[in-house]
Design a protein around this motif. Structure first.
Motif, PDB file in Angstrom:
ATOM      1  N   GLY A  45       0.812  -1.205   0.000  1.00 33.02           N
ATOM      2  CA  GLY A  45       0.000   0.000   0.000  1.00 33.02           C
ATOM      3  C   GLY A  45       0.848   1.258   0.000  1.00 33.02           C
ATOM      4  N   PRO A  46       0.254   2.400  -0.286  1.00 32.67           N
ATOM      5  CA  PRO A  46       1.009   3.656  -0.391  1.00 32.67           C
ATOM      6  C   PRO A  46       1.709   4.063   0.904  1.00 32.67           C
ATOM      7  CG  PRO A  46      -1.183   3.872  -1.361  1.00 32.67           C
ATOM      8  CD  PRO A  46      -1.162   2.568  -0.631  1.00 32.67           C
ATOM      9  N   ALA A  47       1.030   3.932   2.048  1.00 31.40           N
ATOM     10  CA  ALA A  47       1.618   4.400   3.302  1.00 31.40           C
ATOM     11  C   ALA A  47       2.862   3.597   3.680  1.00 31.40           C
ATOM     12  CB  ALA A  47       0.567   4.314   4.422  1.00 31.40           C
ATOM     13  N   THR A  48       2.765   2.289   3.624  1.00 28.77           N
ATOM     14  CA  THR A  48       3.910   1.444   3.971  1.00 28.77           C
ATOM     15  C   THR A  48       5.049   1.616   2.975  1.00 28.77           C
ATOM     16  OG1 THR A  48       2.372  -0.165   4.921  1.00 28.77           O
ATOM     17  CG2 THR A  48       4.623  -0.911   4.487  1.00 28.77           C
ATOM     18  N   THR A  49       4.706   1.763   1.707  1.00 27.37           N
ATOM     19  CA  THR A  49       5.738   1.954   0.678  1.00 27.37           C
ATOM     20  C   THR A  49       6.514   3.237   0.916  1.00 27.37           C
ATOM     21  OG1 THR A  49       4.397   0.752  -0.942  1.00 27.37           O
ATOM     22  CG2 THR A  49       6.137   2.154  -1.791  1.00 27.37           C
ATOM     23  N   ALA A  50       5.826   4.314   1.305  1.00 25.03           N
ATOM     24  CA  ALA A  50       6.490   5.586   1.573  1.00 25.03           C
ATOM     25  C   ALA A  50       7.463   5.476   2.745  1.00 25.03           C
ATOM     26  CB  ALA A  50       5.449   6.666   1.844  1.00 25.03           C
ATOM     27  N   LYS A  51       7.149   4.639   3.728  1.00 23.61           N
ATOM     28  CA  LYS A  51       8.038   4.458   4.874  1.00 23.61           C
ATOM     29  C   LYS A  51       9.260   3.619   4.515  1.00 23.61           C
ATOM     30  CE  LYS A  51       4.267   4.739   8.253  1.00 23.61           C
ATOM     31  NZ  LYS A  51       3.504   4.001   9.306  1.00 23.61           N
ATOM     32  N   ILE A  52       9.064   2.616   3.655  1.00 23.60           N
ATOM     33  CA  ILE A  52      10.159   1.702   3.317  1.00 23.60           C
ATOM     34  C   ILE A  52      11.102   2.296   2.274  1.00 23.60           C
ATOM     35  CG2 ILE A  52      10.677  -0.575   2.330  1.00 23.60           C
ATOM     36  CD1 ILE A  52       8.078  -1.582   3.475  1.00 23.60           C
ATOM     37  N   ALA A  53      10.614   3.159   1.408  1.00 24.67           N
ATOM     38  CA  ALA A  53      11.397   3.672   0.284  1.00 24.67           C
ATOM     39  C   ALA A  53      12.743   4.262   0.679  1.00 24.67           C
ATOM     40  CB  ALA A  53      10.560   4.695  -0.487  1.00 24.67           C
ATOM     41  N   PRO A  54      12.867   5.080   1.723  1.00 20.97           N
ATOM     42  CA  PRO A  54      14.196   5.634   2.067  1.00 20.97           C
ATOM     43  C   PRO A  54      15.225   4.571   2.427  1.00 20.97           C
ATOM     44  CG  PRO A  54      12.454   6.901   3.129  1.00 20.97           C
ATOM     45  CD  PRO A  54      11.803   5.673   2.559  1.00 20.97           C
ATOM     46  N   ALA A  55      14.778   3.457   2.983  1.00 20.52           N
ATOM     47  CA  ALA A  55      15.719   2.416   3.404  1.00 20.52           C
ATOM     48  C   ALA A  55      16.343   1.683   2.221  1.00 20.52           C
ATOM     49  CB  ALA A  55      15.017   1.410   4.318  1.00 20.52           C
TER      50      ALA A  55
END
Length: 208
Positions: free
Chosen positions: A42-52
């Motif tokens: 989903g969009p919310a989880t993807t936004a959190k994982i992307a920087p890592a």
């Protein structure tokens, strides 16, 4: 005085080409897998994982994963298309033994063998990206459905149509390359077998 650079050994060149083929296919498979994870997370989880994911370690792992996935995709594509491939082969060779003999005769002509290897390389990339295109189309459509934006349904339908057309293009390219490769192999090995041998020059007999 420096020695001129030595030509790359044929075995090393073939191994390098095979590595690149597998990697090219595997990158597409990895991209499809990433889109599927985006659709599941989903969009919310993807936004959190992307920087890592912005690190050298992740890039190295992704490269290794792409190579491994490329092997799996190539084998899966070959298994899926094997019935059509066998049918195309029987159009030029009546049996598997005649095809194997033709392959052996082809190795006796290095120039023709190199051309055949290049054709098979393009064929493997086409069949791998046939599978990749279908996977990317499905995963991309699912990922887009998780986001809200204007004309979302129209964009998803357009991607689906474009993906199907691209997949069909890869299939036609694979089909043409495979059929042409078998036909040329049959023609070239037949000519090589039927060509008259070159007479050896007789050495002059020394005078007594």
């Amino acid at each position: 005085m420096t020695n001129p650079p030595q030509p790359e050994p044929p075995a090393l060149a073939a191994a390098t080409a095979m590595f690149i083929e597998v990697l090219v296919v595997g990158i597409g498979t990895l991209a499809a897998g990433a889109l599927l994870l985006v659709a599941l997370a989903g969009p919310a989880t993807t936004a959190k994982i992307a920087p890592a994911t912005d690190s050298t370690l992740v890039a190295g792992v992704a490269l290794a994963a792409a190579y491994a996935l490329g092997i799996l995709t190539d084998r899966a594509a070959d298994a899926a298309l094997s019935p059509i491939r066998r049918r195309l082969r029987t159009d030029s060779f009546p049996s598997a033994s005649s095809y194997a003999q033709a392959r052996i005769r082809l190795t006796e002509v290095p120039a023709l063998a190199a051309q055949a290897d290049y054709a098979r390389s393009r064929m493997r990339i086409c069949r791998g990206w046939l599978v990749n295109t279908v996977a990317l189309t499905l995963a991309g459509g699912l990922a887009l459905l998780r986001y809200s934006f204007e004309h979302r349904e129209l964009v998803v339908c357009a991607i689906a149509v474009l993906g199907l057309l691209t997949a069909f293009g890869f299939y036609r390219a694979w089909h043409t390359l495979t059929a042409t490769g078998y036909r040329k192999l049959a023609e070239q090995t037949t000519l090589a077998t039927s060509s008259p041998p070159v007479p050896s020059q007789t050495q002059p007999t020394p005078a007594p």
